[in-house]
Design a protein around this motif. Structure first.
Motif, short mmCIF file in Angstrom:
data_model
loop_
_atom_site.label_atom_id
_atom_site.label_comp_id
_atom_site.label_asym_id
_atom_site.label_seq_id
_atom_site.Cartn_x
_atom_site.Cartn_y
_atom_site.Cartn_z
N ASN A 150 0.79 -1.22 0.00
CA ASN A 150 0.00 0.00 0.00
C ASN A 150 0.83 1.28 0.00
O ASN A 150 0.50 2.24 0.65
CB ASN A 150 -0.92 0.01 1.23
CG ASN A 150 -2.19 0.78 0.96
OD1 ASN A 150 -2.66 0.82 -0.16
ND2 ASN A 150 -2.73 1.39 1.98
N ARG A 163 -3.26 5.10 -8.99
CA ARG A 163 -3.41 4.05 -10.00
C ARG A 163 -2.06 3.59 -10.53
O ARG A 163 -1.98 2.79 -11.44
CB ARG A 163 -4.28 4.56 -11.14
CG ARG A 163 -5.72 4.79 -10.73
CD ARG A 163 -6.58 5.21 -11.90
NE ARG A 163 -6.58 4.21 -12.97
CZ ARG A 163 -7.37 4.26 -14.03
NH1 ARG A 163 -8.24 5.25 -14.15
NH2 ARG A 163 -7.31 3.34 -14.95
N ASP A 267 -8.27 -2.07 -17.80
CA ASP A 267 -9.31 -2.55 -16.90
C ASP A 267 -9.64 -4.02 -17.18
O ASP A 267 -9.36 -4.55 -18.24
CB ASP A 267 -10.59 -1.72 -17.08
CG ASP A 267 -10.35 -0.23 -16.91
OD1 ASP A 267 -9.48 0.13 -16.09
OD2 ASP A 267 -11.02 0.58 -17.60
N LYS A 298 -2.64 -6.77 -7.29
CA LYS A 298 -2.49 -5.34 -7.07
C LYS A 298 -3.33 -4.59 -8.09
O LYS A 298 -3.09 -4.71 -9.30
CB LYS A 298 -1.03 -4.92 -7.16
CG LYS A 298 -0.15 -5.63 -6.13
CD LYS A 298 1.27 -5.10 -6.12
CE LYS A 298 2.11 -5.81 -5.06
NZ LYS A 298 3.48 -5.25 -4.97
N ILE A 299 -4.31 -3.86 -7.58
CA ILE A 299 -5.24 -3.13 -8.43
C ILE A 299 -4.98 -1.63 -8.25
O ILE A 299 -5.09 -1.11 -7.14
CB ILE A 299 -6.72 -3.44 -8.07
CG1 ILE A 299 -6.94 -4.96 -7.96
CG2 ILE A 299 -7.66 -2.79 -9.07
CD1 ILE A 299 -6.70 -5.72 -9.22
N SER A 302 -10.12 0.65 -8.72
CA SER A 302 -11.09 0.15 -7.75
C SER A 302 -11.63 -1.20 -8.17
O SER A 302 -11.58 -1.58 -9.34
CB SER A 302 -12.24 1.15 -7.59
OG SER A 302 -11.75 2.40 -7.14
N ILE A 303 -12.20 -1.90 -7.18
CA ILE A 303 -12.89 -3.16 -7.42
C ILE A 303 -14.38 -2.86 -7.28
O ILE A 303 -14.83 -2.47 -6.20
CB ILE A 303 -12.46 -4.24 -6.40
CG1 ILE A 303 -10.95 -4.46 -6.48
CG2 ILE A 303 -13.22 -5.54 -6.63
CD1 ILE A 303 -10.39 -5.26 -5.31
N GLU A 328 -4.33 -5.70 -2.95
CA GLU A 328 -4.25 -4.25 -2.77
C GLU A 328 -5.14 -3.57 -3.79
O GLU A 328 -5.19 -3.97 -4.96
CB GLU A 328 -2.81 -3.76 -2.95
CG GLU A 328 -1.81 -4.36 -1.99
CD GLU A 328 -0.41 -3.81 -2.23
OE1 GLU A 328 -0.30 -2.73 -2.85
OE2 GLU A 328 0.56 -4.45 -1.80
N CYS A 329 -5.82 -2.51 -3.35
CA CYS A 329 -6.63 -1.73 -4.29
C CYS A 329 -6.87 -0.34 -3.72
O CYS A 329 -6.52 -0.04 -2.57
CB CYS A 329 -7.96 -2.44 -4.57
SG CYS A 329 -9.05 -2.53 -3.14
N ASN A 330 -7.50 0.50 -4.53
CA ASN A 330 -7.82 1.85 -4.11
C ASN A 330 -9.14 1.88 -3.34
O ASN A 330 -9.24 2.44 -2.25
CB ASN A 330 -7.89 2.75 -5.35
CG ASN A 330 -8.16 4.20 -5.01
OD1 ASN A 330 -7.85 4.65 -3.92
ND2 ASN A 330 -8.76 4.91 -5.96
N ALA A 332 -12.93 -0.72 -2.81
CA ALA A 332 -13.62 -1.97 -3.12
C ALA A 332 -15.07 -1.88 -2.65
O ALA A 332 -15.34 -1.39 -1.54
CB ALA A 332 -12.93 -3.15 -2.45
N VAL A 345 -6.71 -1.60 1.43
CA VAL A 345 -7.60 -0.72 0.67
C VAL A 345 -7.21 0.71 1.01
O VAL A 345 -7.24 1.11 2.18
CB VAL A 345 -9.08 -0.97 1.02
CG1 VAL A 345 -9.97 -0.04 0.23
CG2 VAL A 345 -9.44 -2.42 0.74
#
Length: 527
Positions: A150, A163, A267, A298-299, A302-303, A328-330, A332, A345
């Motif tokens: 993160n 991103r 995407d 690793k995103i 967003s999910i 990992e994402c921004n 979700a 997150v």
């Protein structure tokens, strides 16, 4: 009398009560003789009523011989115990290691000023526990292949592109991947009585050589890349994944199923799947049906799954992510996330079903994100800024992912214990019946057989009971590690379960932590 003794300089001497009693008796007898004129007035009366006594010293050595205390009985006007005297006496008592000069001086100083006859005790020597050696240690030589957890690439001091994960780690054939450090021998310990406590040396841990790697010809403890690709840490080694790169995953590309690592520069569209044996990097959004990785996911964006009425344990989700490592994402929402590792997150997670070790909402060093609604099945806990929402959307958090397997084992063992006890009861009843039959060699032999069977079942039951106790200690240890930290606000309708015990927030709280206190769940302030 004490006042006169003080004035005479004998205030700290030991009073001999027996002599004082004898003095008073004889004094009364003399008074009677003087009255009867049998003895002249002024006859002197001498008695030894007080004496100087030196300080006394004894020692108390712990049963495990890892600590020794000295006990000084303060002197009655006599000589105190000096530091040198204490050390010499301790050595004569078998205490030869781990002396604390500071404690010894503190003890003798305090004892010299203490009330006569009072006891002063202090630990004056401690043993040294053995430091066991460490097994072989594996060090990744490319920092990027270890989870950066993160920490997106900073573009300036003020702004980070959430991103962009920076340069995706890559390696070329022949470059160094990982080094195996040798085991350490450990350091022997010693008791205060001088007995050596041998250290257990560390063991050589063998490599787990992944695909795309080879050992250095000059150094068996150095692992190299055997091909170009994306490096990935595995247990006791590393692998170099081949890389599949695609702009987007949509109807034009079809599902992506690849044995190595997958990099999606755009995407993952609705209904699509990405299944990789290694890591998965998606720089954009994920709306797809499934993203599965043998490593990390690793995103960059967003999910986003389809909205559902209520997110519960068994709810169906349009989007699922499964990782053997971290996710990992921004952001979700409305998705099912399953990770052997942690879920990170950056901003917010809403109405998701999550199975993971830990969940971080916000930066790992300052979790200030939001967790709203959903179901969580975790090893250790959640670290977030806000937990819940003013709308009182339900959150169920079960800190039982490590506990449930232990409880299941205990239930199986208890069933076996019950079966063993039933067998013991059956054997006991058979023995009682045989006792009523007239004795014969055959009957006696059968009784001996049954007795042996009984002892065998008893030993089995005792062993199983011990296993249950060991598992119970493990269960309690795991539960003690479970923790939820809310740095800003904890809302109502948040339910947290520790094994079968639970607690539900029924109002709003400020910064809080949810932990077990004396075995029961509790909400406490977090400072």
């Amino acid at each position: 009398m004490n006042t006169k003794l003080q004035e005479a300089g004998y205030g700290r001497c030991f009073l001999i009560q027996e002599q004082i009693t004898n003095l008073l008796v004889e004094y009364q007898q003399i008074q009677l003789k003087i009255k009867d004129q049998l003895q002249p007035v002024g006859t002197p009366l001498n008695y030894r009523i007080a004496e100087k006594r030196p300080a006394e010293l004894s020692f108390d050595i712990n049963e495990d011989k890892m600590a020794a205390a000295a006990i000084i009985t303060a002197a009655w006007g006599g000589d105190p115990i000096s530091a040198n005297m204490l050390v010499k006496s301790a050595q004569e008592a078998g205490i030869v290691f781990g002396f604390s000069k500071e404690h010894i001086i503190k003890l003798v100083t305090h004892a010299s000023k203490a009330e006569p006859g009072s006891k002063v005790k202090l630990v004056i020597a401690r043993g040294r526990a053995a430091v066991h050696g460490e097994n072989s240690r594996f060090e990744a030589l490319i920092p990027e292949i270890e989870s950066r957890r993160n920490k997106p690439l900073l573009q300036s001091e003020e702004k980070a592109d959430l991103r962009d994960f920076g340069v995706i780690p890559a390696i070329r054939s022949g470059e160094s991947l990982m080094r195996r450090h040798p085991p350490t021998p450990g350091v022997d310990g010693m008791t205060v009585t001088g007995t050596v406590l041998p250290a257990v040396p560390g063991m050589v841990v063998e490599w787990s050589q992944g695909e795309g790697t080879e050992f250095s010809a000059a150094d068996a403890d150095l692992l190299l890349a055997a091909r170009d690709g994306l490096p990935r840490v595995i247990e006791q080694g590393a692998t170099v994944d081949e890389v599949f790169t695609v702009k987007n995953v949509d109807l034009a590309t079809g599902h992506i199923i690849f044995r190595g690592s997958v990099v999606v520069n755009g995407d993952v569209s609705e209904g699509m799947k990405v299944v990789a044996g290694g890591n998965v990097f998606v720089k954009g959004f994920v709306e797809g049906l499934l993203v599965e990785a043998g490593g990390d996911i690793k995103i960059g964006g967003s999910i986003i799954g389809h909205q559902i009425a209520t997110a519960e344990k068994d709810s169906e989700y349009s989007t699922q992510l499964k990782a053997k490592g971290d996710i990992e994402c921004n952001l979700a929402q409305y998705a099912r996330l399953t990770a052997d590792g942690n879920v990170y997150v950056k901003k917010q997670i809403m109405h998701c079903a999550v199975s993971a070790a830990k969940v971080y909402a916000g930066p790992e060093d300052n979790p200030n994100g939001k967790v709203i609604g959903g179901y969580y099945y975790l090893d250790y806990g959640i670290y977030t800024g806000n937990l819940g929402a003013p709308s009182s959307s339900n959150i169920v958090i079960e800190l039982n992912r490590m506990i449930d397997p232990i409880v299941e084992k205990q239930e199986v063992l208890r069933a076996s214990i019950t079966a063993a006890k039933n067998d013991m009861q059956d054997i006991r009843e058979q023995v009682e019946k045989l006792k009523k039959i007239k004795g014969s060699p055959q009957i006696d032999a059968r009784r001996q057989e049954l007795q042996l069977e009984f002892e065998e079942q008893k030993n089995v039951a005792v062993a199983l009971i011990e296993d249950v106790k060991v598992l119970e200690l493990q269960r309690k240890e795991k539960l003690s590690q479970a923790l939820i930290i809310v740095r800003q606000q904890l809302f109502s309708a948040v339910e947290v379960r520790f094994d079968k015990d639970g607690i539900r927030s029924r109002r709003e709280y400020g910064p809080s932590k949810i932990i077990l206190v004396d075995g029961s769940p509790a909400i406490e302030p977090f400072f």
